[in-house]
Scaffold this motif. Sequence first.
Motif, PDB file in Angstrom:
ATOM      1  N   ARG A 199       1.887   6.892  -6.667  1.00  0.00           N
ATOM      2  CA  ARG A 199       0.818   7.827  -6.988  1.00  0.00           C
ATOM      3  C   ARG A 199       1.254   9.261  -6.668  1.00  0.00           C
ATOM      4  NH1 ARG A 199      -3.201   6.439  -3.564  1.00  0.00           N
ATOM      5  NH2 ARG A 199      -3.419   4.448  -4.612  1.00  0.00           N
ATOM      6  N   PHE A 200       1.901   9.451  -5.508  1.00  0.00           N
ATOM      7  CA  PHE A 200       2.366  10.770  -5.097  1.00  0.00           C
ATOM      8  C   PHE A 200       3.380  11.323  -6.096  1.00  0.00           C
ATOM      9  CE2 PHE A 200       5.376  13.458  -2.772  1.00  0.00           C
ATOM     10  CZ  PHE A 200       4.505  14.417  -2.263  1.00  0.00           C
ATOM     11  N   VAL A 201       4.313  10.479  -6.525  1.00  0.00           N
ATOM     12  CA  VAL A 201       5.325  10.916  -7.485  1.00  0.00           C
ATOM     13  C   VAL A 201       4.677  11.295  -8.807  1.00  0.00           C
ATOM     14  CG1 VAL A 201       7.289  10.101  -8.870  1.00  0.00           C
ATOM     15  CG2 VAL A 201       7.227   9.666  -6.426  1.00  0.00           C
ATOM     16  N   GLU A 202       3.719  10.480  -9.272  1.00  0.00           N
ATOM     17  CA  GLU A 202       3.043  10.768 -10.542  1.00  0.00           C
ATOM     18  C   GLU A 202       2.276  12.081 -10.471  1.00  0.00           C
ATOM     19  OE1 GLU A 202       0.616   7.383 -11.292  1.00  0.00           O
ATOM     20  OE2 GLU A 202       2.314   6.112 -11.867  1.00  0.00           O
ATOM     21  N   GLN A 203       1.624  12.336  -9.339  1.00  0.00           N
ATOM     22  CA  GLN A 203       0.838  13.559  -9.202  1.00  0.00           C
ATOM     23  C   GLN A 203       1.720  14.800  -9.129  1.00  0.00           C
ATOM     24  OE1 GLN A 203      -1.532  12.860  -5.735  1.00  0.00           O
ATOM     25  NE2 GLN A 203      -3.080  11.650  -6.826  1.00  0.00           N
ATOM     26  N   ASN A 204       2.871  14.685  -8.475  1.00  0.00           N
ATOM     27  CA  ASN A 204       3.719  15.852  -8.260  1.00  0.00           C
ATOM     28  C   ASN A 204       4.822  16.023  -9.298  1.00  0.00           C
ATOM     29  OD1 ASN A 204       2.304  16.643  -5.982  1.00  0.00           O
ATOM     30  ND2 ASN A 204       3.476  15.266  -4.681  1.00  0.00           N
ATOM     31  N   THR A 205       4.850  15.165 -10.311  1.00  0.00           N
ATOM     32  CA  THR A 205       5.839  15.310 -11.372  1.00  0.00           C
ATOM     33  C   THR A 205       5.308  16.295 -12.403  1.00  0.00           C
ATOM     34  OG1 THR A 205       6.538  13.046 -11.044  1.00  0.00           O
ATOM     35  CG2 THR A 205       7.172  14.074 -13.122  1.00  0.00           C
ATOM     36  N   PRO A 206       6.084  17.334 -12.719  1.00  0.00           N
ATOM     37  CA  PRO A 206       5.603  18.289 -13.723  1.00  0.00           C
ATOM     38  C   PRO A 206       5.560  17.636 -15.099  1.00  0.00           C
ATOM     39  CG  PRO A 206       7.855  18.774 -13.111  1.00  0.00           C
ATOM     40  CD  PRO A 206       7.389  17.681 -12.212  1.00  0.00           C
ATOM     41  N   PRO A 207       4.714  18.174 -15.977  1.00  0.00           N
ATOM     42  CA  PRO A 207       4.650  17.591 -17.324  1.00  0.00           C
ATOM     43  C   PRO A 207       5.994  17.748 -18.033  1.00  0.00           C
ATOM     44  CG  PRO A 207       3.433  19.643 -17.222  1.00  0.00           C
ATOM     45  CD  PRO A 207       3.832  19.314 -15.828  1.00  0.00           C
ATOM     46  N   SER A 208       6.243  16.842 -18.947  1.00  0.00           N
ATOM     47  CA  SER A 208       7.539  16.861 -19.623  1.00  0.00           C
ATOM     48  C   SER A 208       7.671  18.107 -20.484  1.00  0.00           C
ATOM     49  CB  SER A 208       7.718  15.609 -20.479  1.00  0.00           C
ATOM     50  OG  SER A 208       6.724  15.572 -21.468  1.00  0.00           O
ATOM     51  N   SER A 209       8.865  18.651 -20.507  1.00  0.00           N
ATOM     52  CA  SER A 209       9.128  19.871 -21.271  1.00  0.00           C
ATOM     53  C   SER A 209       9.932  19.524 -22.514  1.00  0.00           C
ATOM     54  CB  SER A 209       9.898  20.854 -20.394  1.00  0.00           C
ATOM     55  OG  SER A 209      11.143  20.302 -20.053  1.00  0.00           O
ATOM     56  N   LYS A 240       0.836  -1.195   0.000  1.00  0.00           N
ATOM     57  CA  LYS A 240       0.000   0.000   0.000  1.00  0.00           C
ATOM     58  C   LYS A 240       0.873   1.249   0.000  1.00  0.00           C
ATOM     59  CE  LYS A 240      -3.679   2.191   2.685  1.00  0.00           C
ATOM     60  NZ  LYS A 240      -4.439   2.119   3.932  1.00  0.00           N
ATOM     61  N   ASN A 241       1.921   1.249   0.828  1.00  0.00           N
ATOM     62  CA  ASN A 241       2.823   2.398   0.887  1.00  0.00           C
ATOM     63  C   ASN A 241       3.532   2.630  -0.451  1.00  0.00           C
ATOM     64  OD1 ASN A 241       2.187   3.083   3.486  1.00  0.00           O
ATOM     65  ND2 ASN A 241       3.972   2.081   4.406  1.00  0.00           N
ATOM     66  N   SER A 242       3.977   1.547  -1.083  1.00  0.00           N
ATOM     67  CA  SER A 242       4.675   1.713  -2.366  1.00  0.00           C
ATOM     68  C   SER A 242       3.728   2.249  -3.435  1.00  0.00           C
ATOM     69  CB  SER A 242       5.302   0.398  -2.808  1.00  0.00           C
ATOM     70  OG  SER A 242       4.305  -0.547  -3.095  1.00  0.00           O
ATOM     71  N   LYS A 243       2.471   1.787  -3.430  1.00  0.00           N
ATOM     72  CA  LYS A 243       1.487   2.312  -4.391  1.00  0.00           C
ATOM     73  C   LYS A 243       1.223   3.780  -4.130  1.00  0.00           C
ATOM     74  CE  LYS A 243      -1.006  -1.951  -5.420  1.00  0.00           C
ATOM     75  NZ  LYS A 243      -2.266  -2.679  -5.280  1.00  0.00           N
ATOM     76  N   ASN A 244       1.089   4.146  -2.850  1.00  0.00           N
ATOM     77  CA  ASN A 244       0.867   5.553  -2.507  1.00  0.00           C
ATOM     78  C   ASN A 244       2.054   6.417  -2.923  1.00  0.00           C
ATOM     79  OD1 ASN A 244      -1.655   5.099  -1.434  1.00  0.00           O
ATOM     80  ND2 ASN A 244      -0.932   4.923   0.673  1.00  0.00           N
ATOM     81  N   ALA A 245       3.260   5.896  -2.734  1.00  0.00           N
ATOM     82  CA  ALA A 245       4.451   6.647  -3.116  1.00  0.00           C
ATOM     83  C   ALA A 245       4.472   6.865  -4.625  1.00  0.00           C
ATOM     84  CB  ALA A 245       5.707   5.916  -2.665  1.00  0.00           C
TER      85      ALA A 245
END
Length: 170
Positions: free
Chosen positions: A97-107, A90-95
């Motif tokens: 998800r958190f990384v995906e949400q807080n990663t800026p779109p590719s430039s 559960k923690n790894s999935k949350n991590a």
Amino acid sequence: MPRASRSKIQLSEEEKKRRRREQKKLSIRRARAKMNEAELEERRSQDRERYRRKKEQGKIKTIKDYTPREQRQIRKIWRERAKLRRHKEKNSKNALRFVEQNTPPSSPSFSRIKVGNAIVKRNARILRIENNYLKKRILELESKMAKYRMRAIRSSNRENKEKTVPQKKA
């Protein structure tokens, strides 16, 4: 070529054994990862057979071989481990998800990096080809050099023989 980064520290025998065991485990894991389905199924059947033989010999006890009290203790340990495993997943999935949400779109800089990498690879390939060509050329020239060196030695030997051999008087 030996590694330059190896430390000069002497390891104890126990540390050497531990490292050997880790390397063996790693090599077995890599070998299993490379297996295809048929080899994998063959390996699993061998493992099942080995487990069955050990169980028949009494080297492995199943849960039914324990007393009711021991069974409860073992099952309690299993529940705790399962709970811990679920919590980690559960923690790894949350991590993630958190990384995906807080990663800026590719430039566009990423595409520039890709282009740069392609250029670097192309230049490396060109240099490698040129290197191989130059190595072959060096070998050719060295063989020619050896040939002409031997010719010169032979001709100088011939001249020396002619000088040392006395001429017949007519």
